[in-house]
Write an enzyme that holds these catalytic residues in place. Structure first.
Site, PDB file in Angstrom:
ATOM      1  N   PRO A   1       8.242  -5.678   2.604  1.00 48.01           N
ATOM      2  CA  PRO A   1       7.498  -5.924   3.854  1.00 48.01           C
ATOM      3  C   PRO A   1       6.051  -6.376   3.599  1.00 48.01           C
ATOM      4  CG  PRO A   1       7.690  -3.579   3.474  1.00 48.01           C
ATOM      5  CD  PRO A   1       8.481  -4.246   2.386  1.00 48.01           C
ATOM      6  N   CYS A   2       5.919  -7.594   3.124  1.00 47.73           N
ATOM      7  CA  CYS A   2       4.613  -8.163   2.764  1.00 47.73           C
ATOM      8  C   CYS A   2       3.610  -8.108   3.912  1.00 47.73           C
ATOM      9  CB  CYS A   2       4.788  -9.617   2.333  1.00 47.73           C
ATOM     10  SG  CYS A   2       5.958  -9.864   0.998  1.00 47.73           S
TER      11      CYS A   2
END
Length: 162
Positions: free
Chosen positions: A129-130
């Protein structure tokens, strides 16, 4: 030789290439053609042959909504990137972490820019989940993707953004 399965699927983000191994999600890519996608896979997984498959990508919608993340296959990535992606995967939905904080977590304090580089080349969003990694200066920006999408994803997760 174990399989490296891939498919072109429709997602909430639009048409997307997805690849997986028996260990987990190996790649997710929206902006490239088939040959470029397969080229990247072959470089990361030289001992595996990519084969088309019917993949269940329900995890993708779940992950974009702040739900559980699928297992990932981090083989073929640098040690630094592997540590960064593992650290980012531990950030719960609704929370954020700065590039500098990620650098400290992975044992490289002062390497915030290197963390940014790892995020910009991450082949696994949203399994990594950048969007939860933010700039310390403003508490939300610093993502290579569409800023509106980052804000929307963070808001849907209930994160406080700067």
């Amino acid at each position: 030789m174990p399989p490296l399965r891939f498919a072109h699927v429709e997602t909430p983000l639009g048409p997307t290439w997805v690849a997986e191994t028996d260990r987990g999600v190996a790649a997710v890519e929206r902006a490239m053609g088939l040959e470029a996608f397969l080229g990247r896979l072959r470089r990361r997984f030289p001992d595996l042959e990519p084969v088309p498959a019917d993949l269940d990508v329900a995890w993708l919608t779940d992950a974009l909504g702040g739900g559980p993340l699928p297992p990932v296959d981090l083989r073929g990535l640098s040690d630094f990137d592997t540590r960064v992606y593992a650290a980012v995967r531990s950030v719960p939905a609704g929370q954020t972490i700065t590039y500098g904080e990620v650098a400290a977590v992975v044992g490289s304090p002062g390497a915030a820019r290197a963390v940014g580089g790892a995020m910009s080349r991450c082949p696994l969003f949203p399994a990594v989940p950048c969007h939860r990694v933010v700039r310390a200066s403003d508490g939300w920006s610093g993502w290579g993707g569409d800023d509106r999408l980052k804000r929307r994803l963070l808001a849907e997760e209930g994160a406080q953004v700067g």
